[in-house]
Enzyme design. Structure first.
Site, PDB file in Angstrom:
ATOM      1  N   GLU A 102     -80.863 -38.345  -4.511  1.00 23.94           N
ATOM      2  CA  GLU A 102     -79.622 -37.835  -5.079  1.00 23.94           C
ATOM      3  C   GLU A 102     -79.057 -38.736  -6.177  1.00 23.94           C
ATOM      4  OE1 GLU A 102     -78.266 -35.042  -4.646  1.00 23.94           O
ATOM      5  OE2 GLU A 102     -79.021 -34.236  -2.760  1.00 23.94           O
ATOM      6  N   GLU A 133     -94.774 -45.002  12.393  1.00 21.97           N
ATOM      7  CA  GLU A 133     -93.558 -45.782  12.627  1.00 21.97           C
ATOM      8  C   GLU A 133     -93.827 -47.044  13.437  1.00 21.97           C
ATOM      9  OE1 GLU A 133     -91.088 -44.609  16.465  1.00 21.97           O
ATOM     10  OE2 GLU A 133     -91.077 -42.973  15.013  1.00 21.97           O
TER      11      GLU A 133
END
Length: 322
Positions: A102, A133
């Site tokens: 963004e 992960e």
């Protein structure tokens, strides 16, 4: 370099150890009072969930001094050319990628200035990449691919505060001399301990046991909003609360650009169009040409010498208008 294929599956003993760890985490706690939530009406469940969410801003508010100190450190380094890098797995990683993506349209940053790393790479944005992960080595390799430097900042994000990828990113970044933040939702987390700035927003057990995309995810999103937005304010990417560095890449943003110039200057539509034409559509430059009464090239030079801070450039332009 470690790859996903190199990861060793956990054995029974490892699963037992991990289960014991999870049972100590606030984010994983079971709430017996909600054990029959599936028998409630939709409206009753929505009210409970809404009530849960109302507690999140207060939990973030309790950590504002730590958040502010971290942002000051980030802004100082980014002013020297450093980057802001988020690193996480699963929901936490996706939130980092979202916040990073963004920044270019909102603040006209280069895509390389704010970067989101997710364990398992871009594929993991929509599909779980098993085992990613659990590897500190993958995090180190991902950061090495960015040629991490001392002016960069790495924000490890993990609701539990124990995710190896996030911890590995912070540990590797710290060895490289970069600024490090550890954003988690459990107190006394391994991630917080590994980072220079540990930000632990304790939101309590989730509505659905262990579903940390809920309150924990909301808390992380709120903190990431603060980190990127306030950092950009500190870097002069705004004028008051106006997004003067907005990148007009579509019709909506082109209309917003003209509205921002209007709000900042009170100029007529004709003046606004002329100013944007003289500055190749750069909102900040257009405002400076109107308020500082300078031409496009002069506005660009003033902003360059002011490190992009419009207020500083306007102060420098003031003698020209007297």
């Amino acid at each position: 370099m470690t790859s996903i294929a190199d990861l060793t599956p956990a054995g029974p003993d490892d699963h037992g150890d991990l289960r014991a760890q999870l049972e100590t985490l606030t984010t994983e706690a079971f709430r017996p009072e909600l054990a029959e939530i599936d028998r409630l009406s939709t409206l009753e469940t929505a009210r409970i969930m809404n009530g849960e969410d109302r507690s999140v801003p207060d939990a973030v508010g309790a950590r504002l001094p730590e958040i502010a100190a971290a942002i000051d450190g980030i802004a100082e380094r980014m002013a020297r050319g450093g980057r802001l890098i988020y690193a996480g797995a699963g929901t936490a990683g996706r939130l980092g990628v979202l916040d990073a993506s963004e920044c270019p349209p909102t603040f006209n940053t280069d895509p390389s200035q704010v970067v989101g790393l997710i364990a398992g790479g871009p594929t993991a944005m929509v599909t779980a990449v098993e085992g990613a992960e659990d590897s500190k080595e993958l995090a180190a390799a991902d950061l090495d691919a960015l040629d991490l430097g001392a002016d960069d900042t790495v924000v490890g994000i993990s609701a539990s505060g124990r995710t190896p990828y996030a911890i590995g990113a912070v540990e590797h970044a710290r060895r490289k001399g970069a600024l490090t933040l550890g954003l988690s939702c459990n107190a006394n987390s391994a991630l917080g301990a590994a980072a220079e700035h540990g930000i632990e927003v304790v939101v309590g057990p989730e509505l659905l046991t262990g579903s940390t995309r809920l309150k924990a995810g909301t808390a992380q999103k709120l903190v990431l909003n603060m980190i990127s937005t306030i950092t950009m304010i500190r870097l002069g990417k705004t004028y008051g609360n106006l997004m003067v560095d907005v990148r007009a890449s579509n019709e909506k943003l082109r209309a917003r650009s003209r509205r921002i110039v209007s709000l900042a200057t009170g100029a007529s539509d004709e003046e606004i169009e002329a100013a944007l034409a003289a500055t190749d559509g750069e909102v900040k430059n257009a405002i400076l040409t109107i308020l500082g009464q300078v031409d496009g090239p002069t506005a660009a030079a003033l902003l360059a010498s002011s490190d992009g801070h419009l207020r500083t450039a306007l102060a420098a332009a003031a003698p020209r208008t007297t």
